[in-house]
Design a protein around this motif. Sequence first.
Motif, mmCIF file in Angstrom:
data_model
loop_
_atom_site.group_PDB
_atom_site.id
_atom_site.type_symbol
_atom_site.label_atom_id
_atom_site.label_comp_id
_atom_site.label_asym_id
_atom_site.label_seq_id
_atom_site.Cartn_x
_atom_site.Cartn_y
_atom_site.Cartn_z
ATOM 1 N N VAL A 125 -70.457 78.311 -34.125
ATOM 2 C CA VAL A 125 -69.246 77.723 -34.712
ATOM 3 C C VAL A 125 -68.019 78.494 -34.249
ATOM 4 C CG1 VAL A 125 -68.025 77.241 -36.866
ATOM 5 C CG2 VAL A 125 -70.460 76.754 -36.694
ATOM 6 N N GLU A 149 -71.688 73.100 -38.032
ATOM 7 C CA GLU A 149 -71.649 73.617 -39.407
ATOM 8 C C GLU A 149 -72.755 73.009 -40.256
ATOM 9 O OE1 GLU A 149 -67.556 72.875 -40.442
ATOM 10 O OE2 GLU A 149 -66.872 74.651 -39.352
ATOM 11 N N ARG A 160 -75.925 74.777 -39.305
ATOM 12 C CA ARG A 160 -75.929 76.136 -39.850
ATOM 13 C C ARG A 160 -76.258 76.101 -41.343
ATOM 14 N NH1 ARG A 160 -70.651 79.781 -39.517
ATOM 15 N NH2 ARG A 160 -70.051 78.300 -41.123
ATOM 16 N N ASN A 161 -75.664 75.182 -42.081
ATOM 17 C CA ASN A 161 -75.943 75.057 -43.511
ATOM 18 C C ASN A 161 -77.388 74.643 -43.759
ATOM 19 O OD1 ASN A 161 -73.330 75.792 -44.133
ATOM 20 N ND2 ASN A 161 -72.605 73.678 -44.265
#
Length: 195
Positions: free
Chosen positions: A31, A183, A186-187
């Motif tokens: 990111v 994102e 990643r979450n």
Amino acid sequence: MALLPSLLLALVVFSCGPGGSLGCDRPPNHVLLSRENVELLRRMSRISSSLCLEDRKDFRFPRASVVGSEVREAKAICVLHEMLQQTFNLFFTEHSAAAWNSTLLDQLLQALHRQLEALDTCLVREMGKEGSALAMQGPTLALKRYFQGIRLYLKEKRYSDCAWEVVRLEVMRAFSSTRLLLERLRNKNRDVESP
């Protein structure tokens, strides 16, 4: 910059196909690198976009298929890889070198290369034997068509300063969309790793 042609060839060969790997660490900086790409593109601006209003074009970024909620991890990594590869190819040309500040262009190409390199290991691990087939499906194919449209636009506009400005802004918007995908990945990885 002499090393970049060999790296480009290696990345194209390695792109979305299967290969050997030591593992995927999923660096947390994907990111951050994406933000760095957007910031470098922002700094590359040479003329006011208001001077280029007549040159604007809707390139129809395939947002729904690229960032949609249906994209699973293996396909998402391939999509991100394709986005970075196509952007690298777009800016790694003689026409691009003539249009941009060479220092900023080199920094952008290096940032793209670092992110591609980081994704290569993940790409091989996630895709395994289905790699080449998955690379030619939906979102990845849509991205290839999208970037082909950008290249045709630049050619039609004879690589004018305004055409490059329009493309620079378009790629920034595309990176903003892919940053949402990064994102989300990643979450998702955090959710899987948490007890």
